[in-house]
Scaffold this active site. Sequence first.
Site, PDB file in Angstrom:
ATOM      1  N   ASN A 159      -9.286   2.048   9.019  1.00 20.51           N
ATOM      2  CA  ASN A 159      -8.611   1.676  10.260  1.00 20.51           C
ATOM      3  C   ASN A 159      -9.253   2.377  11.450  1.00 20.51           C
ATOM      4  O   ASN A 159      -9.890   1.773  12.303  1.00 20.51           O
ATOM      5  CB  ASN A 159      -7.114   2.018  10.152  1.00 20.51           C
ATOM      6  CG  ASN A 159      -6.281   1.487  11.311  1.00 20.51           C
ATOM      7  OD1 ASN A 159      -5.112   1.169  11.140  1.00 20.51           O
ATOM      8  ND2 ASN A 159      -6.826   1.369  12.519  1.00 20.51           N
ATOM      9  N   THR A 160      -9.131   3.714  11.468  1.00 18.83           N
ATOM     10  CA  THR A 160      -9.535   4.479  12.645  1.00 18.83           C
ATOM     11  C   THR A 160     -11.019   4.328  12.977  1.00 18.83           C
ATOM     12  O   THR A 160     -11.380   4.271  14.163  1.00 18.83           O
ATOM     13  CB  THR A 160      -9.195   5.964  12.433  1.00 18.83           C
ATOM     14  OG1 THR A 160      -7.841   6.052  11.985  1.00 18.83           O
ATOM     15  CG2 THR A 160      -9.339   6.749  13.718  1.00 18.83           C
TER      16      THR A 160
ATOM     17  N   LYS B 230       0.876  -1.166   0.000  1.00 19.82           N
ATOM     18  CA  LYS B 230       0.000   0.000   0.000  1.00 19.82           C
ATOM     19  C   LYS B 230       0.914   1.217   0.000  1.00 19.82           C
ATOM     20  O   LYS B 230       1.525   1.549   1.010  1.00 19.82           O
ATOM     21  CB  LYS B 230      -0.921   0.005   1.229  1.00 19.82           C
ATOM     22  CG  LYS B 230      -1.833   1.216   1.255  1.00 19.82           C
ATOM     23  CD  LYS B 230      -2.581   1.369   2.555  1.00 19.82           C
ATOM     24  CE  LYS B 230      -2.889   2.826   2.774  1.00 19.82           C
ATOM     25  NZ  LYS B 230      -3.588   3.090   4.017  1.00 19.82           N
TER      26      LYS B 230
ATOM     27  N   GLY C 130      -7.785   9.452   9.035  1.00 17.92           N
ATOM     28  CA  GLY C 130      -8.108   9.604  10.453  1.00 17.92           C
ATOM     29  C   GLY C 130      -9.107  10.700  10.770  1.00 17.92           C
ATOM     30  O   GLY C 130      -9.367  10.979  11.934  1.00 17.92           O
TER      31      GLY C 130
ATOM     32  N   GLY D  84     -10.890   8.083   5.684  1.00 15.99           N
ATOM     33  CA  GLY D  84     -11.919   9.094   5.874  1.00 15.99           C
ATOM     34  C   GLY D  84     -13.279   8.597   6.312  1.00 15.99           C
ATOM     35  O   GLY D  84     -14.101   9.368   6.803  1.00 15.99           O
TER      36      GLY D  84
END
Lengths: 71, 265
Positions: free
Chosen positions: B216-217, B107, B168, B195
């Site tokens: 992720n976040t 990535k 994030g 996002g």
Amino acid sequence: MTGNTIHVVVNGESRELPGNLTLLQLLDHFGLDPRTVVVELNREIVRRPVLAGTTVSHGDTVELVHFVGGG
Amino acid sequence: MAPTRVAAKDAPLVVGDRAFRSRLIVGTGKYPDNATMVAAHAASGAEVVTVAVRRVDLDRSKEEGILHHIDPEKYCLLANTAGCYTGDEAIRYARLAREAGFNEFIKLEVIGDRETLLPDVEELVRAAKVLVAEGFQVMAYTNEDLITALKLEAAGCAAVMPLASPIGSGLGLLNPFAIRTIKRRLSVPVIVDAGVGTASDACVTMEQGVDGILMNTAIAEARQPVEMAHAMRLAVDAGRRAYLAGRMPRREVAVPSSPTAGMLD
């Protein structure tokens, strides 16, 4: 530097290490598993099969990296 | 958890030489603890998880790396070049990641600005060309700019990953038009990366027709990450199904759903 020791920068910090140390022994010195760590010697990747045959020299720069959590 | 029924006409998500049933890719950062991360991954149904490359902490060498908690036989590891600000730095990290010996996927991130974490697209395209030539399967994190996306595809990237909003931020899909345009114009998979804040964001994003989402976040920082992971799985699936089903046209006027004939006098 005294006797049979060398100074090597490992992950950005100067370390005093025994002379004639191979990279495999260096990993062992720090308690690291060669299966999960990738080694860079003076900005060149050293592949696992040759870790045992590669000796660290005084003034070398070593990077030891692994996978951590990330996105 | 019972497996979700795959939408009848849906094909797998194919990136490079790998095919995946799940269209949700999840991160491994910022979880409150490893047990929560492992449970969240299971709840998400993801088959691909991202990891970062960092120095081993030599003074805490007994501290376990992420591989003590993630089975590389069970999950396809997608290493990132997060934190890299030049193409050369990203190339160095990619090579280190590949040397770990799991796969050729990377990535690719080349960050151009510390406040917004927006990509340096010039360096990104340059690094992508180098890595593709070295045999990497490059999945490039980029902004929602069509021209950059086209250049990344031309460079040979296996997937192009435009952001929904900054990394994030949790602001959701800010420019659906741009994402749809990129999807319409590219042949390689378009996976929205960064996002998404909550399940509705994931659903709306998938409704644009993109091939997948990486997050992720939104999961790791949820009050209950495992619940959110499950919600995201359902949302990605719902959005995908809605896209495949084809939404009704938008109208500026009301149209009754019940017959106008047959009313009483």
